[in-house]
Motif scaffolding. Structure first.
Motif, PDB file in Angstrom:
ATOM      1  N   THR A  96      19.466  35.161  23.342  1.00  0.00           N
ATOM      2  CA  THR A  96      19.507  35.432  21.904  1.00  0.00           C
ATOM      3  C   THR A  96      20.938  35.624  21.426  1.00  0.00           C
ATOM      4  O   THR A  96      21.349  35.105  20.385  1.00  0.00           O
ATOM      5  CB  THR A  96      18.680  36.683  21.580  1.00  0.00           C
ATOM      6  OG1 THR A  96      17.329  36.449  21.979  1.00  0.00           O
ATOM      7  CG2 THR A  96      18.726  36.993  20.096  1.00  0.00           C
ATOM      8  N   ASP A  97      21.749  36.361  22.209  1.00  0.00           N
ATOM      9  CA  ASP A  97      23.147  36.562  21.852  1.00  0.00           C
ATOM     10  C   ASP A  97      23.892  35.239  21.795  1.00  0.00           C
ATOM     11  O   ASP A  97      24.697  34.991  20.897  1.00  0.00           O
ATOM     12  CB  ASP A  97      23.833  37.481  22.874  1.00  0.00           C
ATOM     13  CG  ASP A  97      23.364  38.922  22.737  1.00  0.00           C
ATOM     14  OD1 ASP A  97      22.746  39.241  21.703  1.00  0.00           O
ATOM     15  OD2 ASP A  97      23.616  39.717  23.655  1.00  0.00           O
ATOM     16  N   ALA A  98      23.622  34.362  22.777  1.00  0.00           N
ATOM     17  CA  ALA A  98      24.316  33.077  22.818  1.00  0.00           C
ATOM     18  C   ALA A  98      23.954  32.222  21.622  1.00  0.00           C
ATOM     19  O   ALA A  98      24.800  31.583  20.999  1.00  0.00           O
ATOM     20  CB  ALA A  98      23.973  32.344  24.120  1.00  0.00           C
ATOM     21  N   ALA A 125      36.336  29.413  30.947  1.00  0.00           N
ATOM     22  CA  ALA A 125      37.737  29.679  30.597  1.00  0.00           C
ATOM     23  C   ALA A 125      37.853  30.767  29.539  1.00  0.00           C
ATOM     24  O   ALA A 125      38.863  30.864  28.855  1.00  0.00           O
ATOM     25  CB  ALA A 125      38.398  28.391  30.099  1.00  0.00           C
ATOM     26  N   HIS A 126      36.838  31.595  29.420  1.00  0.00           N
ATOM     27  CA  HIS A 126      36.843  32.659  28.412  1.00  0.00           C
ATOM     28  C   HIS A 126      38.001  33.624  28.685  1.00  0.00           C
ATOM     29  O   HIS A 126      38.254  34.015  29.828  1.00  0.00           O
ATOM     30  CB  HIS A 126      35.516  33.428  28.454  1.00  0.00           C
ATOM     31  CG  HIS A 126      35.275  34.281  27.256  1.00  0.00           C
ATOM     32  ND1 HIS A 126      35.901  35.504  27.094  1.00  0.00           N
ATOM     33  CD2 HIS A 126      34.502  34.099  26.163  1.00  0.00           C
ATOM     34  CE1 HIS A 126      35.509  36.032  25.949  1.00  0.00           C
ATOM     35  NE2 HIS A 126      34.666  35.198  25.364  1.00  0.00           N
ATOM     36  N   ALA A 168      34.328  37.513  38.998  1.00  0.00           N
ATOM     37  CA  ALA A 168      34.184  36.770  37.746  1.00  0.00           C
ATOM     38  C   ALA A 168      32.734  36.771  37.272  1.00  0.00           C
ATOM     39  O   ALA A 168      32.458  36.961  36.084  1.00  0.00           O
ATOM     40  CB  ALA A 168      34.684  35.342  37.930  1.00  0.00           C
ATOM     41  N   LYS A 169      31.794  36.571  38.186  1.00  0.00           N
ATOM     42  CA  LYS A 169      30.380  36.603  37.813  1.00  0.00           C
ATOM     43  C   LYS A 169      29.975  37.979  37.274  1.00  0.00           C
ATOM     44  O   LYS A 169      29.230  38.082  36.293  1.00  0.00           O
ATOM     45  CB  LYS A 169      29.518  36.238  39.018  1.00  0.00           C
ATOM     46  CG  LYS A 169      29.626  34.790  39.471  1.00  0.00           C
ATOM     47  CD  LYS A 169      28.731  34.568  40.672  1.00  0.00           C
ATOM     48  CE  LYS A 169      28.810  33.155  41.171  1.00  0.00           C
ATOM     49  NZ  LYS A 169      27.962  32.951  42.363  1.00  0.00           N
ATOM     50  N   GLU A 174      28.560  41.825  32.847  1.00  0.00           N
ATOM     51  CA  GLU A 174      28.808  43.119  32.218  1.00  0.00           C
ATOM     52  C   GLU A 174      29.361  42.977  30.802  1.00  0.00           C
ATOM     53  O   GLU A 174      29.051  43.790  29.928  1.00  0.00           O
ATOM     54  CB  GLU A 174      29.771  43.925  33.091  1.00  0.00           C
ATOM     55  CG  GLU A 174      29.165  44.329  34.433  1.00  0.00           C
ATOM     56  CD  GLU A 174      30.129  45.151  35.276  1.00  0.00           C
ATOM     57  OE1 GLU A 174      31.331  45.216  34.915  1.00  0.00           O
ATOM     58  OE2 GLU A 174      29.684  45.726  36.298  1.00  0.00           O
ATOM     59  N   ALA A 175      30.181  41.963  30.559  1.00  0.00           N
ATOM     60  CA  ALA A 175      30.741  41.753  29.223  1.00  0.00           C
ATOM     61  C   ALA A 175      29.817  40.934  28.336  1.00  0.00           C
ATOM     62  O   ALA A 175      30.116  40.734  27.163  1.00  0.00           O
ATOM     63  CB  ALA A 175      32.099  41.064  29.332  1.00  0.00           C
TER      64      ALA A 175
END
Length: 434
Positions: A96-98, A125-126, A168-169, A174-175
């Motif tokens: 939903t956020d995406a 690459a965020h 990274a995963k 978490e973010a």
């Protein structure tokens, strides 16, 4: 690929491995876009491959193996979600956020990006991820490189790289970083990471980190394909043109880089008539774009160096002063020990082996070259040219211990044997002189 799949040794297993190499990036990108979770996507993709190894030996490889793998992986993902309601709720929230955050496609694209893998390249690459973690994650998950292969691209131990990928995963989870196409305003910040990722894939294809072959043409060609897509989407980005030019100009030599038996053929021994002239012409046109409109970027400078090599009739007629000047520019744009090593090789061609060896000796304490076999190999070559055969022998042995592919090891063994023979031949003369 799962080690059980890759290690079976059967014809079907080999076919599955080839298909997986081709389809893995597409499969992961589509699964991540659908379910919003990278770990889940990797797990069900691996399970789909295991299912293929069970079913395909008896039923045969399906006409559309990628679609078969996708259907199987999606079913397995749905089964997992049904068994774990809490997990399903979390993924639904991520999805939903995406959907809420997804912007319009970039203005230059003329619509949605044509390849889901490229969408995931930009996502990985965020800027919330550390630069080294972004590249490691993308190389491992989208390009299908193994953890040791990714580690080699960074010149770090595999255990260190495994920690980076895991980190990274975890950061993505978490973010709650959404898997989506970046907006036009985000592209300048994201683009360098994407270019670095594509070039690292090409580098592994150009010079494999391990195995029986010098080159992995599938990876090199995949990197070029992705760069072509990116250049069509962003034709005004000079560094995109520079990267594509660099890869084309280097890949044009692929057929001449190995002999009929797969042996390594160095640049000065290559049959330049086997170089791909159409690819060189395309690369040269792109170099002009990369160098027009302002100072060059790192990829544009490297492409200009590659063009000088490809335009020369032979090694001796190469414009070595211009090559050195371009390496000087590159050192200011993107300083690194590997660039310094390559510049030393160019200085050797311009000024002689003593000048080149002095530059290599200045790099002796550089930790990032400690496990990089071209460094001791370059020192060994110059030491042998200067008649310092005992030191050359030691350097060749060091390089041989570090080399990853069999063609590289075979080449270094031949050089080592020649230097040892020369040392033995000169031993009586030295005895007589004393």
């Amino acid at each position: 690929m799962d080690e059980r799949a890759a290690g079976t040794g059967t014809p079907v297993a080999a076919s599955v491995e080839a298909i997986f190499r081709e389809e893995r990036g597409r499969l992961l990108a589509a699964l991540v876009r659908r379910f919003g979770d990278l770990d889940l996507a990797e797990e069900v993709a691996s399970e789909a491959i295991e299912a293929a190894l069970v079913h395909w030996p008896s039923s045969g490889v399906p006409p559309r193996p990628g679609a078969w793998l996708m259907t199987t992986a999606r079913r397995k993902a749905v089964d997992r979600l049904r068994r774990n309601r809490a997990y399903a709720a979390r993924l639904a929230l991520l999805q939903t956020d995406a959907d809420r955050a997804a912007p319009a496609p970039p203005a230059d694209a003329g619509g949605e990006l044509p390849d889901e893998r490229l969408q995931l390249f930009f996502t990985c690459a965020h800027p919330a991820l550390a630069a080294e973690d972004r590249l490691a994650l993308t190389l491992r998950c989208l390009a299908g490189l193994t953890t040791p292969e990714v580690a080699r691209a960074f010149l770090v131990p595999p255990a260190t790289m495994a920690k980076r990928i895991t980190r990274a995963k975890k950061k993505i989870r978490e973010a709650r970083i959404p898997f989506r196409v970046p907006g036009a305003e985000e592209l300048p910040e994201r683009l360098p990471g994407v270019l670095q990722t594509i070039y690292s894939i090409f580098t592994e294809g150009y010079a494999a980190s391990s195995g029986p072959l010098l080159q992995r043409l599938d990876l090199a060609e995949e990197a070029i394909r992705l760069a072509h897509i990116l250049h069509r989407l962003l034709p005004a980005e000079r560094e995109v043109a520079g990267l594509l030019a660099l890869m084309l100009l280097v890949h044009a030599r692929r057929e001449a880089r190995t002999g009929p038996d797969g042996a390594l053929v160095l640049l000065d021994e290559q049959d330049r008539g086997r170089w791909d002239r159409a690819m060189i012409d395309e690369g040269r046109d792109l170099v002009l774009i990369a160098l027009t409109g302002g100072p060059p970027g790192p990829y544009g400078a490297q492409a200009a160096i590659a063009a000088l090599h490809d335009e020369a009739e032979d090694l001796a007629s190469t414009d070595w002063p211009q090559v050195v000047a371009l390496y000087d520019v590159l050192l200011t744009l993107a300083p690194s020990p590997v660039v310094a090593l390559n510049r030393a090789a160019a200085v050797t061609m311009r000024d002689g082996p003593e000048a080149g060896l002095a530059l290599l000796d200045d790099l002796a304490d550089e930790p990032r070259l400690r496990d990089y076999h071209p460094y001791p190999a370059a020192r060994a070559d110059l030491l042998s040219r200067l008649g310092r055969l005992t030191e050359a022998t030691a350097a060749y042995r060091e390089a041989l211990a570090l080399a990853g592919t069999e063609p590289e090891r075979a080449h270094l063994r031949r050089r080592l044997h020649a230097v040892e023979e020369a040392a033995r031949a000169s031993a009586p003369d030295r005895t007589a002189d004393t």
